[in-house]
Motif scaffolding. Structure first.
Motif, mmCIF file in Angstrom:
data_model
loop_
_atom_site.group_PDB
_atom_site.id
_atom_site.type_symbol
_atom_site.label_atom_id
_atom_site.label_comp_id
_atom_site.label_asym_id
_atom_site.label_seq_id
_atom_site.Cartn_x
_atom_site.Cartn_y
_atom_site.Cartn_z
ATOM 1 N N MET A 184 0.854 -1.187 0.000
ATOM 2 C CA MET A 184 0.000 0.000 0.000
ATOM 3 C C MET A 184 0.892 1.240 0.000
ATOM 4 O O MET A 184 1.872 1.311 0.730
ATOM 5 N N ASP A 185 0.557 2.207 -0.795
ATOM 6 C CA ASP A 185 1.302 3.452 -0.910
ATOM 7 C C ASP A 185 1.180 4.273 0.378
ATOM 8 O O ASP A 185 0.129 4.287 1.021
ATOM 9 N N LYS A 186 2.264 4.961 0.738
ATOM 10 C CA LYS A 186 2.288 5.790 1.944
ATOM 11 C C LYS A 186 1.156 6.808 1.947
ATOM 12 O O LYS A 186 0.489 7.012 2.963
ATOM 13 N N HIS A 187 0.907 7.415 0.820
ATOM 14 C CA HIS A 187 -0.143 8.435 0.742
ATOM 15 C C HIS A 187 -1.543 7.825 0.914
ATOM 16 O O HIS A 187 -2.425 8.458 1.469
ATOM 17 N N GLN A 188 -1.712 6.610 0.451
ATOM 18 C CA GLN A 188 -2.994 5.925 0.637
ATOM 19 C C GLN A 188 -3.237 5.611 2.106
ATOM 20 O O GLN A 188 -4.363 5.710 2.591
ATOM 21 N N VAL A 189 -2.171 5.227 2.812
ATOM 22 C CA VAL A 189 -2.287 4.939 4.242
ATOM 23 C C VAL A 189 -2.660 6.209 4.993
ATOM 24 O O VAL A 189 -3.564 6.208 5.834
ATOM 25 N N ILE A 190 -2.000 7.311 4.678
ATOM 26 C CA ILE A 190 -2.294 8.589 5.332
ATOM 27 C C ILE A 190 -3.718 9.026 5.025
ATOM 28 O O ILE A 190 -4.447 9.497 5.899
ATOM 29 N N GLU A 191 -4.152 8.844 3.797
ATOM 30 C CA GLU A 191 -5.523 9.202 3.420
ATOM 31 C C GLU A 191 -6.539 8.344 4.165
ATOM 32 O O GLU A 191 -7.576 8.841 4.601
ATOM 33 N N ALA A 192 -6.230 7.061 4.340
ATOM 34 C CA ALA A 192 -7.122 6.176 5.098
ATOM 35 C C ALA A 192 -7.230 6.652 6.543
ATOM 36 O O ALA A 192 -8.316 6.644 7.131
ATOM 37 N N TYR A 193 -6.126 7.107 7.116
ATOM 38 C CA TYR A 193 -6.163 7.653 8.478
ATOM 39 C C TYR A 193 -7.010 8.920 8.526
ATOM 40 O O TYR A 193 -7.848 9.082 9.402
#
Length: 54
Positions: free
Chosen positions: A1-10
């Motif tokens: 999973m892309d770092k930006h996707q993880v941050i967006e999920a948060y």
């Protein structure tokens, strides 16, 4: 999973800050820096042009 996707999920509330840190392998202070940097990057990319007035 892309770092930006993880941050967006948060940001969307899909995962907790602790889960975000576990996925990224980062501690709280590192997460704070990542979230701040991601926010600045997104703010700048939305308006690629700068208007200067003399």
């Amino acid at each position: 999973m892309d770092k930006h996707q993880v941050i967006e999920a948060y940001r969307r509330g899909l995962i907790t800050l602790q889960e975000c840190g576990q996925i990224l392998g980062a501690e709280k202070t590192q997460l704070d820096d990542l979230l701040r940097a991601d926010h600045l990057r997104r703010s700048i990319s939305k308006s690629p042009f700068m208007i200067a007035d003399h």
